[in-house]
Enzyme design. Structure first.
Site, mmCIF file in Angstrom:
data_model
loop_
_atom_site.group_PDB
_atom_site.id
_atom_site.type_symbol
_atom_site.label_atom_id
_atom_site.label_comp_id
_atom_site.label_asym_id
_atom_site.label_seq_id
_atom_site.Cartn_x
_atom_site.Cartn_y
_atom_site.Cartn_z
ATOM 1 N N ARG A 154 0.670 -1.395 -0.194
ATOM 2 C CA ARG A 154 -0.031 0.006 -0.142
ATOM 3 C C ARG A 154 0.636 1.363 0.122
ATOM 4 O O ARG A 154 1.595 1.398 0.980
ATOM 5 C CB ARG A 154 -1.238 0.314 1.270
ATOM 6 C CG ARG A 154 -2.090 1.474 1.027
ATOM 7 C CD ARG A 154 -3.025 1.214 2.254
ATOM 8 N NE ARG A 154 -2.343 1.563 3.427
ATOM 9 C CZ ARG A 154 -3.486 1.288 4.385
ATOM 10 N NH1 ARG A 154 -4.904 1.518 4.286
ATOM 11 N NH2 ARG A 154 -2.918 1.374 5.814
ATOM 12 N N ASP B 3 -4.488 4.187 14.117
ATOM 13 C CA ASP B 3 -3.676 4.331 13.157
ATOM 14 C C ASP B 3 -4.244 6.768 13.021
ATOM 15 O O ASP B 3 -5.006 6.625 13.470
ATOM 16 C CB ASP B 3 -3.656 3.290 12.053
ATOM 17 C CG ASP B 3 -4.339 3.650 11.653
ATOM 18 O OD1 ASP B 3 -5.747 3.112 11.845
ATOM 19 O OD2 ASP B 3 -4.181 2.469 10.326
#
Length: 560
Positions: free
Chosen positions: A202, A476
């Site tokens: 990613r 996150d």
């Protein structure tokens, strides 16, 4: 990366040319001041990733990389800048009342197109995800038995040069099976075992920039990350085609940018146009209305879509920030099957299976614990319930972040995939904005918990961590955005929406009240910190507190 706060400027008609000119000059001066103010704040809070001083790209980056990346930059960077600008327009329009909606019918939505799903990725019942810059975690994920692993250069990796470069190095070694780490507890080197695990990378999102690579110019961070991997990888050693996970998309048009990036790289490397494969995250509210068109534009490359639900929740709040009916309850009182998730969760498999693609579910944030038996049992129970719901929604797999979750996650899915299954009465255009009525609780302790989390998350970032395990939850950037937006909407609509304290009394969420909570939570965190004389650690925690509140008050809610 520039965070944009929406400001409404009220003007009064003036009667003569001189006054008009004065008005224009004053407006321009005010705008310049605001731009400078925003740029200063942004540089202190979410700086552009910049190569170190003294780095010579021609000498310090792989030989030939600059010559490889420059034509990509010249062709694609102006388009990336235009796409980011369109995002800003779409958000401003939404705040002004023109909300995201489905696109008109097109070949993408009416033709019988299908992709040919390769056998090597037909089973993706669980994809483990984690930061690419931690070699031990990467090896553990690849040895977990998970059908897929996503190595992250984005939200769970700190957006600084050192961590990005370490992540890219680990990815290159993992792709060819050479990555290892030394396990001190077992006093041995652990290598990647043989498996059929599919590895995805990613890259950072289209909205982010990389400085210091091309002299005086900003590169799209997405372009830099993909190019660095694709330029260096040993294609002969790959066990499956090079695969990427596209993050943070907000329109079908952005898929064309990614398609062209993949195909330009393939051509430059002498490979077939469709050599690079991808999956894409649905993690913005506008994207929910354009999934089919997005996939159509990438049909030579795409393998599936994934519900990135925590970023999606943040985006949903952001695009409905002006609406008091969208003030969400405390995050951990929102059920996993809440309607605004469930409607999207059921639409994704319908679109994917219609066209032969995989539909992948989201991350369960509550983590298992090998030290706390009660927490571990609860985490695994929540995991099973969550993944079973996704399986019954006809998803083909889901995400997890801990090796202990893999077996349970895979077990919730009845077969390697559910591509042949589609709902009997699929709604083509379901409501993507069902109000969160009668869901959860809105409380002052919930606000306080949000403030505590954003301070600790930002402190982690200042210490080089893109994700932190906090109170049993892996937090996150996505959850940080959710909490900052929740605090902002509670302030914005404090007159219309009741937020109750422990005694059941409504407490107005004024700016002063939020500042007080930030002060109290900072003092609590300082009191919990180790007692040794760590002046640098204390200063970072104070910086984290200041930055987090500044980001809320200045309207910095874009992913960054």
């Amino acid at each position: 990366m520039v965070a944009v706060a929406v400001r409404i400027v009220h003007t009064v008609p003036m009667s003569n040319h001189k006054n008009d000119q004065q008005k224009t000059e004053m407006k321009a001066a005010t705008q310049r001041s605001r731009v400078a103010e925003d740029a200063n704040l942004t540089s202190r809070v979410v700086p552009v990733n910049r190569a170190p001083e003294g780095l010579d790209p021609k000498l310090d980056l792989p030989a030939g990389f600059i010559e490889f990346v420059r034509p990509l930059h010249e062709a694609l960077t102006p388009r990336q800048q235009a796409l980011v600008k369109r995002r800003e327009v779409a958000l401003a329009e939404s705040n002004a009342g023109k909300l995201p909606d489905y696109l008109p019918v097109s070949e993408a939505t009416t033709s019988a197109w299908r992709i040919e799903l390769p056998q090597w990725c037909a089973d993706q019942r669980n994809q483990m995800t984690g930061p690419a810059d931690e070699a031990d975690l990467v090896v553990k994920m690849l040895n977990s038995g998970a059908p897929g692993v996503m190595l992250d250069l984005e939200d769970s990796t700190a957006n600084v040069w050192e961590h990005n470069q370490r992540g890219i190095k680990n990815i290159l070694e993992a792709l060819t099976g050479r990555l290892n780490y030394f396990d001190r507890k077992r006093d041995k080197t652990v290598e990647i075992g043989a498996s059929n695990t599919v590895i995805f990378t990613r890259p950072r999102g289209l909205h982010l920039h990389q400085a210091g690579v091309l002299d005086g110019e900003l590169l799209p961070a997405s372009l830099f990350d993909v190019a660095m991997v694709a330029f260096q990888v040993d294609y002969g050693a790959l066990k499956h085609p090079l695969c990427f996970y596209i993050p943070k998309s907000e329109s079908a048009e952005e898929a064309v940018w990614w398609r062209d990036l993949f195909q330009m790289i393939a051509k430059a490397k002498g490979r077939p146009a469709n050599a690079i494969k991808c999956m894409a995250l649905v993690e913005s509210h506008p994207m929910a209305f354009q999934m089919e068109e997005f996939a159509w534009n990438l049909r030579e490359h795409i393998l599936g879509l994934n519900l990135g639900r925590w970023d999606y929740m943040a985006s949903l709040i952001h695009f409905n920030l002006a609406n008091p009916k969208w003030v969400l309850p405390d995050r951990n009182t929102i059920p996993h099957n809440v309607a605004f998730f469930q409607n999207l969760r059921e639409l994704i498999p319908e679109i994917c299976h219609k066209h032969g693609m995989l539909a992948i579910g989201g991350m369960t944030a509550l983590y298992p614990s090998r030290e706390d038996a009660e927490l571990n049992a609860r985490a695994l129970r929540v995991l099973a319930e969550d993944k079973k719901n996704e399986s019954l929604s006809l998803m083909d797999g889901a995400w997890t972040g801990h090796p202990d979750q893999n077996e349970i996650a895979v077990a919730q899915f009845p077969a390697p995939n559910q591509l042949q299954k589609r709902p009997e009465k699929a709604e083509q255009h379901p409501d993507m904005r069902p109000l969160p009525t009668y869901v959860g609780k809105r409380t002052v302790p919930g606000t306080r918990a949000a403030i505590r989390t954003v301070i600790r998350y930002r402190n982690g970032v200042l210490n080089g961590k893109g994700a932190s395990l906090l109170d049993g939850y892996m937090e996150d950037l996505a959850t940080d955005r959710i909490y900052r937006l929740m605090i902002a909407q509670r302030m914005m609509h404090s007159e219309e929406v009741e937020i109750l304290d422990k005694a059941g009394k409504a407490v107005r969420h004024t700016r002063e009240f939020i500042t007080r909570l930030f002060d109290e939570e900072l003092e609590r965190l300082l009191g919990e910190a180790p007692k040794e004389n760590d002046q640098a650690g204390t200063a970072r925690l104070r910086d984290a507190r200041r930055m987090s509140e500044e980001m809320i008050h200045s309207g910095q809610f874009n992913p960054g």
